[in-house]
Design a protein around this motif. Structure first.
Motif, mmCIF file in Angstrom:
data_model
loop_
_atom_site.group_PDB
_atom_site.id
_atom_site.type_symbol
_atom_site.label_atom_id
_atom_site.label_comp_id
_atom_site.label_asym_id
_atom_site.label_seq_id
_atom_site.Cartn_x
_atom_site.Cartn_y
_atom_site.Cartn_z
ATOM 1 N N PRO A 1 10.112 4.455 14.886
ATOM 2 C CA PRO A 1 8.659 4.332 14.914
ATOM 3 C C PRO A 1 8.107 4.263 16.336
ATOM 4 O O PRO A 1 8.795 3.816 17.255
ATOM 5 C CB PRO A 1 8.415 3.017 14.170
ATOM 6 N N ALA B 1 5.229 5.945 11.773
ATOM 7 C CA ALA B 1 6.538 5.649 11.195
ATOM 8 C C ALA B 1 6.984 6.698 10.195
ATOM 9 O O ALA B 1 6.182 7.486 9.691
ATOM 10 C CB ALA B 1 6.498 4.278 10.509
ATOM 11 N N GLU C 1 9.972 3.906 6.043
ATOM 12 C CA GLU C 1 9.941 2.697 6.863
ATOM 13 C C GLU C 1 8.570 2.041 6.902
ATOM 14 O O GLU C 1 8.409 0.950 7.459
ATOM 15 C CB GLU C 1 10.356 3.032 8.308
ATOM 16 N N SER C 2 7.546 2.687 6.329
ATOM 17 C CA SER C 2 6.181 2.209 6.563
ATOM 18 C C SER C 2 5.904 0.865 5.902
ATOM 19 O O SER C 2 5.142 0.052 6.433
ATOM 20 C CB SER C 2 5.156 3.252 6.118
ATOM 21 N N ASP C 3 6.502 0.582 4.757
ATOM 22 C CA ASP C 3 6.277 -0.722 4.123
ATOM 23 C C ASP C 3 6.822 -1.850 4.994
ATOM 24 O O ASP C 3 6.160 -2.880 5.183
ATOM 25 C CB ASP C 3 6.929 -0.758 2.741
ATOM 26 N N GLU D 1 7.304 -1.658 8.189
ATOM 27 C CA GLU D 1 6.487 -1.669 9.410
ATOM 28 C C GLU D 1 5.175 -2.414 9.174
ATOM 29 O O GLU D 1 4.654 -3.094 10.074
ATOM 30 C CB GLU D 1 6.206 -0.234 9.863
ATOM 31 N N HIS D 2 4.656 -2.296 7.952
ATOM 32 C CA HIS D 2 3.429 -3.018 7.595
ATOM 33 C C HIS D 2 3.650 -4.531 7.684
ATOM 34 O O HIS D 2 2.826 -5.269 8.245
ATOM 35 C CB HIS D 2 3.010 -2.620 6.169
ATOM 36 N N ASN E 1 -1.679 -0.143 5.870
ATOM 37 C CA ASN E 1 -0.755 0.975 5.781
ATOM 38 C C ASN E 1 -1.552 2.141 5.196
ATOM 39 O O ASN E 1 -2.028 2.069 4.062
ATOM 40 C CB ASN E 1 0.427 0.614 4.881
ATOM 41 N N GLU F 1 0.310 8.745 4.463
ATOM 42 C CA GLU F 1 0.174 10.024 5.171
ATOM 43 C C GLU F 1 -1.272 10.519 5.200
ATOM 44 O O GLU F 1 -1.547 11.633 5.627
ATOM 45 C CB GLU F 1 1.067 11.082 4.513
ATOM 46 N N HIS G 1 3.783 8.477 8.504
ATOM 47 C CA HIS G 1 2.868 7.462 7.986
ATOM 48 C C HIS G 1 2.246 6.735 9.173
ATOM 49 O O HIS G 1 2.917 6.500 10.185
ATOM 50 C CB HIS G 1 3.597 6.465 7.090
ATOM 51 N N THR G 2 0.968 6.398 9.062
ATOM 52 C CA THR G 2 0.282 5.673 10.126
ATOM 53 C C THR G 2 -0.139 4.300 9.632
ATOM 54 O O THR G 2 -0.476 4.110 8.461
ATOM 55 C CB THR G 2 -0.957 6.431 10.630
ATOM 56 N N LEU G 3 -0.103 3.324 10.555
ATOM 57 C CA LEU G 3 -0.516 1.955 10.251
ATOM 58 C C LEU G 3 -1.365 1.444 11.402
ATOM 59 O O LEU G 3 -1.193 1.862 12.558
ATOM 60 C CB LEU G 3 0.696 1.039 10.066
#
Length: 427
Positions: free
Chosen positions: A250, A289, A293-295, A297-298, A354, A357, A380-382
């Protein structure tokens, strides 16, 4: 933006997901425009192919001395040259209509997001810290602040409502908060500091989802650029139209910037004090990310924001927002609400979202998985606040206030305050 392929294959599921946000069914309209657009595109491609084929046949017919066939083909090519531009324009119009419909739709919520109409549907997940017991009636920051350098009337004379002028020790405290937060997010939480532009073009604000639906919440300059409502716009768009390497993910970025919001939809809300301003400072956190992995990362980003409140010893609670209270670009959002004793309530100080996409599709930001040479996936962006500086200042004033009107400086801020132990009312 949404995946047309997914909508084609799962129209009922798409409508059901949007219904959880209170939106009506839209898949049928999207698919009708999509079918019309693809039909025109097919007709256009066939026409272009026939024009090219006929053009080649003209030369062959002339070489064989078949003038009649050549003239027939010339007439056909001439007709196609007349018809094809109209088809091209029709394709542009239908495609534009389709994009307008898609661009106006919010993100679909994750399955574990509770359904609700407004903040009353939010779910409290946990609390940290115990609110301080006062042996006097605690005041709101708007009553404490003026004697300490938080000047509302001074700002109103030059700028109007929802602006504040900070003077002396109060300005120093705000700077201390901002520098502490930025140092903490870069040094302790691994975010890379950025200094982005404050003015951006249409495509940047479209990419993060503020345009076209929320233009009235923004300030626009005379040359058509937009003042950023949050550094999320600038630093998320730093990867727009790029194909990233999976090994680089990320990507974690942060910035301290002024933010500018018209607050068009907040008439009458928090008009008193320093909570809802047209101009304010914020530490923004952004992560780019891999989807899987986005969850995690959130959760990591939320913990990074929480760590500021914990270091300042400010009690807070963590909320899971319901479908009706989430921002349009989010698929899941945690809010952190800090305790304000003067208001006897918890108030939002950070939202961490989160976006899946959704923004990546609008920005056309993808990554290439390791070992592949052609295939790409959307990232994915956060984004979240780590934290809003002005609201943190409010929380410090209210939680650290003393009966004599002074405010004790939190321990972690003392190195940034040049020896000042407390803010003292002006005499």
């Amino acid at each position: 933006m949404h995946d047309l392929k997914y909508i084609r294959e799962n129209p009922a599921d798409f409508d059901a997901a949007l219904a959880r946000r209170g939106a009506g069914p839209i898949a049928a309209e999207i698919l009708a425009l999509d079918e019309e657009n693809r039909g025109i595109a097919t007709e256009l491609q066939q026409g272009q192919a026939r024009r090219n084929e006929a053009s080649k046949a003209i030369g062959k017919a002339k070489a064989q001395g078949d003038e009649k066939t050549a003239q027939t083909l010339l007439a056909e090519v001439a007709a196609l040259k007349t018809d094809l531009p109209a088809l091209e324009e029709q394709e542009r119009e239908v495609s534009a209509k389709l994009q307008v419909v898609l661009a106006a739709l919010p993100n679909v919520p994750m399955d574990d997001v509770p359904v609700g109409e407004d903040e009353d549907g939010n779910v409290e997940l946990e609390r940290w810290g115990t609110p301080r017991s006062f042996d006097f009636a605690p005041k709101e920051h708007s009553d404490i602040g003026p004697a300490l350098g938080l000047e509302f009337e001074t700002a109103a004379k030059m700028s109007g409502a929802r602006f504040t002028f900070l003077r002396g020790q109060m300005a120093r405290l705000q700077r201390a908060l901002a520098q502490f937060m930025l140092n903490h997010q870069t040094g302790e939480n691994g975010y890379t500091e950025c200094a982005p532009p404050l003015l951006v073009r249409d495509e940047a604000v479209f990419g993060t989802g503020q345009l076209p639906k929320f233009a009235e919440d923004l300030f626009q300059t005379t040359d058509g650029r937009w003042l950023i409502p949050t550094a999320e716009v600038s630093i998320t768009n730093s990867v727009r139209e790029e194909i990233l390497s999976e090994a680089d993910l990320p990507i974690r970025l942060t910035a301290l910037t002024p933010c500018f919001r018209s607050e068009a939809g907040s008439a009458g809300r928090d008009t008193k004090g320093y909570i809802r301003q047209h101009q304010f400072e914020k530490i923004e956190l952004v992560a780019i990310a891999r989807p899987e992995e986005s969850d995690a990362e959130h959760e990591r980003m939320t913990a990074a924001a929480e760590s500021i409140l914990q270091a300042l010893e400010l009690p807070y609670r963590k909320m899971l927002l319901c479908t009706g209270d989430m921002g349009a670009t989010a698929r899941k959002t945690f809010d952190l609400e800090v305790w304000l004793p003067g208001q006897d309530s918890y108030r939002e100080i950070s939202s961490i979202s989160n976006c899946g996409e959704y923004q990546a599709r609008r920005m056309n930001t993808r990554f290439r998985p390791e070992g592949e040479t052609k295939g790409t996936q959307f990232v994915h962006t956060l984004n979240g606040s780590g934290l809003a500086v002005g609201r943190t200042l409010v929380a410090v004033l209210e939680n650290y206030q003393q009966q004599d009107g002074s405010v004790t400086i939190p321990t972690v801020l003392k190195p940034y305050m040049g020896g000042i132990e407390k803010l003292e009312p002006a005499t």
